[in-house]
Every structure is written in C-alpha cells, then in structure tokens.
Motif scaffolding. Sequence first.
Motif, PDB file in Angstrom:
ATOM      1  N   PRO A   1       0.842  -1.202   0.000  1.00  0.00           N
ATOM      2  CA  PRO A   1       0.000   0.000   0.000  1.00  0.00           C
ATOM      3  C   PRO A   1       0.876   1.251   0.000  1.00  0.00           C
ATOM      4  CG  PRO A   1      -0.797  -1.599   1.607  1.00  0.00           C
ATOM      5  CD  PRO A   1       0.530  -2.102   1.097  1.00  0.00           C
ATOM      6  N   ALA A   2       0.317   2.363  -0.410  1.00  0.00           N
ATOM      7  CA  ALA A   2       1.057   3.617  -0.608  1.00  0.00           C
ATOM      8  C   ALA A   2       1.885   4.012   0.611  1.00  0.00           C
ATOM      9  CB  ALA A   2       0.097   4.741  -0.983  1.00  0.00           C
TER      10      ALA A   2
ATOM     11  N   ILE B   1      -6.037  -1.118  13.359  1.00  0.00           N
ATOM     12  CA  ILE B   1      -5.195  -1.924  14.245  1.00  0.00           C
ATOM     13  C   ILE B   1      -4.798  -1.071  15.435  1.00  0.00           C
ATOM     14  CG2 ILE B   1      -2.972  -3.098  14.485  1.00  0.00           C
ATOM     15  CD1 ILE B   1      -3.240  -4.021  11.627  1.00  0.00           C
ATOM     16  N   HIS B   2      -4.971  -1.652  16.600  1.00  0.00           N
ATOM     17  CA  HIS B   2      -4.603  -0.996  17.847  1.00  0.00           C
ATOM     18  C   HIS B   2      -3.530  -1.856  18.494  1.00  0.00           C
ATOM     19  CE1 HIS B   2      -8.242   1.223  17.052  1.00  0.00           C
ATOM     20  NE2 HIS B   2      -8.915   0.083  17.034  1.00  0.00           N
ATOM     21  N   ALA B   3      -2.498  -1.219  18.989  1.00  0.00           N
ATOM     22  CA  ALA B   3      -1.403  -1.975  19.582  1.00  0.00           C
ATOM     23  C   ALA B   3      -0.832  -1.224  20.767  1.00  0.00           C
ATOM     24  CB  ALA B   3      -0.307  -2.211  18.539  1.00  0.00           C
TER      25      ALA B   3
ATOM     26  N   VAL C   1      -1.883   0.806   7.985  1.00  0.00           N
ATOM     27  CA  VAL C   1      -3.078   0.104   7.496  1.00  0.00           C
ATOM     28  C   VAL C   1      -4.362   0.835   7.854  1.00  0.00           C
ATOM     29  CG1 VAL C   1      -1.856  -2.087   7.661  1.00  0.00           C
ATOM     30  CG2 VAL C   1      -3.428  -1.424   9.481  1.00  0.00           C
ATOM     31  N   GLU C   2      -4.251   1.900   8.630  1.00  0.00           N
ATOM     32  CA  GLU C   2      -5.443   2.620   9.075  1.00  0.00           C
ATOM     33  C   GLU C   2      -6.342   2.971   7.890  1.00  0.00           C
ATOM     34  OE1 GLU C   2      -8.328   4.331  11.314  1.00  0.00           O
ATOM     35  OE2 GLU C   2      -6.666   3.091  12.032  1.00  0.00           O
ATOM     36  N   GLY C   3      -7.550   2.441   7.937  1.00  0.00           N
ATOM     37  CA  GLY C   3      -8.538   2.761   6.922  1.00  0.00           C
ATOM     38  C   GLY C   3      -8.445   1.969   5.635  1.00  0.00           C
TER      39      GLY C   3
ATOM     40  N   PHE D   1      -5.860  -4.915   3.037  1.00  0.00           N
ATOM     41  CA  PHE D   1      -5.032  -5.275   4.187  1.00  0.00           C
ATOM     42  C   PHE D   1      -4.585  -6.731   4.112  1.00  0.00           C
ATOM     43  CE2 PHE D   1      -4.871  -7.238   8.423  1.00  0.00           C
ATOM     44  CZ  PHE D   1      -3.641  -6.719   8.815  1.00  0.00           C
ATOM     45  N   LEU D   2      -5.499  -7.621   3.799  1.00  0.00           N
ATOM     46  CA  LEU D   2      -5.145  -9.041   3.733  1.00  0.00           C
ATOM     47  C   LEU D   2      -4.137  -9.329   2.632  1.00  0.00           C
ATOM     48  CD1 LEU D   2      -8.638 -10.618   4.467  1.00  0.00           C
ATOM     49  CD2 LEU D   2      -6.642 -10.529   6.004  1.00  0.00           C
TER      50      LEU D   2
END
Length: 146
Positions: free
Chosen positions: A4-5, A71-73, A93-95, A101-102
Amino acid sequence: MTLPAFFTELRADIEALPDQEKLNLLLEFANDLPELPEHLADHLDLMEQVLECQSPVYLFAELDDEQKVHIHATAPKEAPTTRGFASILAQGVEGLGSEEFLALPDDTPFELGLTRIVSPLRLRGMVGMIARAKRQVREALAGNEG
C-alpha cells in the motif's frame, strides 16, 4: 504483491537514509504509536499478545461498518524498535479495506528494508504482528458473514 502507498513511501524514505538515520526514523514512529481507543484502554484482556515478540506487545484488529481495518497496539517504551513497528503497522493500514489489508505481504518488515537495522528476532516479532492482525481480520469477516 504491491505494498500500500504508506508502506511504499516509507520504504523509499528508509532506502534513502544511512543506517543510523533509519534507526532514528523507527524510533520516531515509536513515539507516535497511537493511543488505544477508550474501549480497549483498560481492557488488555480484549487484545491478543504477540508471542513472537520479545517484549509484551498486545494487538487488536477490528473492522468498522465499511469493512475498513483499524489496528490498535501497545508496546512498552523500553522496546522502541518493536513499538516503532507496531506504530508503522497501525498507521500504515489505518482505513485500508479488508481485502487490501489481507493482501499486505507477510514479509513487509523485510520489504521495508529494516534487515540492516533490526535483529532477525525482532523481524520475526514484526511478522508475527502482521500474521495475528490478518487472522483477526479474517475472523471478523467470517463473523460478519454469519
């Protein structure tokens, strides 16, 4: 597979930097790990520990109503490289849509050019974060179908 970008731009930034500056960039991300949302802040029991990480890292991936990934970490400040990658993953990966994402390569930490500055054990932990998040997203998708 294409990144992803966010990850493509980050890889270009990392490639352009000398090794010490690469590490500094990772440490900057460690300082920018997003805070946990209210529904998780006091509930680590809802999060999954990433056992591949040497440090106690907890992760939770969820989908919103539009099937966008969040994703929360959490990772200790005493583990800045691990915390930095958790931040990169959460921000990167937000949004994204679940399918995008997969499709994120499992070896994204290697794709980013981190092998010269991060130990193989830490890279394994980073790959573990991605694997757990993907599994959680697949489970969420399966739950939405049922």
